[in-house]
Design an enzyme around this catalytic site. Structure first.
Site, short mmCIF file in Angstrom:
data_model
loop_
_atom_site.label_atom_id
_atom_site.label_comp_id
_atom_site.label_asym_id
_atom_site.label_seq_id
_atom_site.Cartn_x
_atom_site.Cartn_y
_atom_site.Cartn_z
N TYR A 1 59.12 -44.64 -0.16
CA TYR A 1 58.33 -44.85 1.06
C TYR A 1 59.22 -45.63 2.01
CZ TYR A 1 54.76 -46.73 4.22
OH TYR A 1 54.03 -47.08 5.34
N ASP B 1 57.61 -40.25 1.94
CA ASP B 1 57.45 -40.48 3.37
C ASP B 1 58.74 -41.13 3.88
OD1 ASP B 1 56.77 -41.16 5.92
OD2 ASP B 1 55.04 -42.40 5.39
N HIS C 1 48.18 -38.52 6.29
CA HIS C 1 49.23 -37.59 5.87
C HIS C 1 48.62 -36.48 5.04
CE1 HIS C 1 52.84 -40.28 6.69
NE2 HIS C 1 51.82 -41.11 6.85
#
Length: 563
Positions: free
Chosen positions: A141, A182, A301
């Site tokens: 992330y 991400d 998302h």
């Protein structure tokens, strides 16, 4: 084998049933980001899921922030698992290793880069053409660059460099590598709903890093003209491939993240910042398909999946990082001796805390239990010694008893005596000293008739009685006047209904936007600055491209405080 990545925007997404959601993907490995949970708040139902084994990384500096987790089917149990990218979080010998060149990072930078719980690495074996091969899955992330915090921009670029160094080091060791999660950067203009300054779009430092990280060679036999807006300056020969663009090189409007505040998902006004990267050999020979899942809701998302034509070989045991090995979940009673340590061991723990990550949970406990808290010039110890605590408690108890004994004890019958109510207490002039002549006369006048006295009284008594009657009459008139003016006084002392109607008049009426002639929606500025807290009206429709007639128009007006 199937693998999925999804930024879930909080572990609360799984409250409806984590196993049901995981099973719906029909995947062997599910990597989630932004769990927003710390270890002390991790529930057993989330950490231990039937048929899966999970591996978490937690933020040590902030609660409810960042965090990643990897869920593996039992048939895809990894042989090794590790938290972080630096190797500084290892608490056991079974780690993935291969940390690459970290000389350009200071020790403080390395500690900070792993302090927010942004990476988990699992290593698997899968059946290859000749012999079993190794696959390392890096679940990340990546940080977001806050425009108001320049230091976060530097932090993000440092994290990118560390990620690339670790991924390439594992690749050099002979293992295939998948980096997914991400990444918080849209790579090309085709990955952005409304790119600004297209000519300089690739000059962004984060996009330059992606150019360096990814292979720039053309894929699937496409020519340079067919590839459109990808320039030759990006062909730097990186080690990894964007698997989605390998299978869908020209697909537009393929976004994975939308703003929930503006309802941009309804108009597909978003960006593609969630990726599955892998080394070229694996993408070209083992990957069979990659796609996004915009139909899956529950977060800002959407998930991304990849299908691989290989079979994972499960490990016979769970790696030490697995949540099933956490003491709070193993279901075994701890020994009493484990709660006691020697003084020398405490000193070693404190020394280890100073060298550990800042803001970790273990460090916070040590700091609270072993260090005094300084307030001004006074030092207040969290846990005083037994003798000192006993002495303070004894003194407090003795002081309390002394105060109690000095006060006379009330009679029980005093609580049942009727109290004489007096609406308006007499003024000092009308409250003579008890025992005086006027006091006695006043008492007799109240008990007798107000207009006359006993005829047997002397002349002097008559004069005194006349005075008393005059005083009583004046008191009555004063009471009557106070009663008449009471509503006025109450209105003056406390706000009346008209005041509250003026103050609590409710929100202002929304105006109509110019383009759609529809009521606008009220918003409040939450960004720090001169307009913080101010309210404004904008079009109520979801955000979208300017060419979309169903999207929000550009109507905007501030709320006038006087209205």
């Amino acid at each position: 084998m199937k693998i999925v990545t999804w930024n879930i925007n909080g572990i609360r997404t799984f409250k409806s049933g984590i196993k049901k959601i995981l099973d719906s993907f029909e995947a062997d490995i599910i990597c989630v980001q932004e769990t927003k949970v710390t270890r002390d708040l991790l529930e057993e139902s989330t950490a231990i899921v039937d048929g899966y084994n999970s591996y978490f990384s937690f933020s040590r500096g902030r609660s409810g922030y960042s965090g990643v987790a990897t869920y593996c089917k039992d048939r895809a149990t990894p042989f090794l698992a590790e938290e972080g990218l630096t190797g500084l979080l290892i608490t056991h010998e079974e780690a993935v290793g291969c940390y690459g060149d970290q000389l350009e990072f200071s020790s403080e930078e390395l500690l900070a880069l792993d302090n927010e719980g942004r990476a988990v690495i699992t290593q698997h074996h899968f059946t290859g053409a000749d012999a079993p091969q190794t696959l390392s899955v890096i679940n990340v992330y990546c940080p977001r660059a806050d425009p108001d915090k320049p230091e976060r921009k530097q932090y993000k670029l440092q994290f990118y460099k560390l990620l690339q160094s670790r991924a390439e080091a594992i690749l050099r060791s002979g293992s295939h590598v998948i980096v997914l999660g991400d990444v918080n950067t849209s790579h090309r203009p085709i990955d952005h709903c409304d790119p600004e300054d297209v000519d300089n779009f690739e000059d962004n430092p984060a996009r330059k890093w992606l150019d360096h990280f990814l292979s720039g060679a053309l894929e699937n036999g496409d020519t340079e003209d067919q590839f459109g807006n990808i320039s030759q300056k990006s062909a730097s020969g990186g080690k990894f491939v964007d698997s989605f663009r390998h299978f869908h090189p020209k697909r537009s409007d393929a976004f994975t993240c939308w703003s929930t505040m503006t309802g941009a998902r309804q108009t597909n006004y978003g960006t593609r910042i969630d990726y599955i990267f892998s080394n070229r050999f694996l993408v070209e020979n083992v990957f069979s398909g990659v796609d996004i899942m915009p139909e899956v809701e529950g977060s800002d998302h959407c998930p991304v999946w990849a299908q691989l034509s290989c079979t994972l070989l499960p490990s016979p045991k769970f790696p030490p990082l697995c949540t099933r090995h956490m003491p709070e979940f193993i279901g075994r009673q701890l020994k009493l001796s484990g709660f006691f340590v020697k003084v020398s061991e405490k000193q070693n723990i404190l020394k280890g805390y100073k060298e550990s990550l800042p803001g970790s949970q273990e460090a916070g406990e040590i700091r609270e239990n072993m260090n005094p808290v300084v307030q001004g010039n006074n030092i207040i110890k969290k846990r005083p010694a037994d003798k000192e605590a006993e002495t303070k408690a004894h003194k407090a108890k003795k002081s309390k008893l002394t105060k109690t004994e000095t006060k006379p004890q009330n009679n029980l019958l005093a609580f049942f005596k009727p109290k004489q109510t007096q609406l308006n207490p007499p003024s000092p002039e009308l409250n003579p000293d008890p025992g005086s002549e006027s006091s006695a006369c006043l008492t007799n006048a109240i008990l007798a008739d107000d207009t006359h006295c006993n005829s047997t009284q002397t002349k002097s008594s008559d004069v005194a009685l006349d005075t008393c009657v005059s005083v009583v009459t004046e008191t009555k008139n004063q009471d009557k006047q106070d009663k008449e003016t009471a509503p006025v006084e109450m209105c003056r002392k406390g706000p009346c209904s008209s005041f509250w109607k003026e103050v609590l008049r409710g929100p202002p009426q929304p105006p109509l936007c110019k383009s759609h002639n529809e009521p606008c929606v009220l918003r409040t500025v939450k960004k720090a600055g001169p307009n913080l807290g101010r309210q404004f009206f904008v079009c109520a429709r979801p955000q979208g491209h300017a060419s979309n007639p169903q999207a929000r128009c550009n109507f905007f007006t501030w709320v006038d405080k006087g209205k």
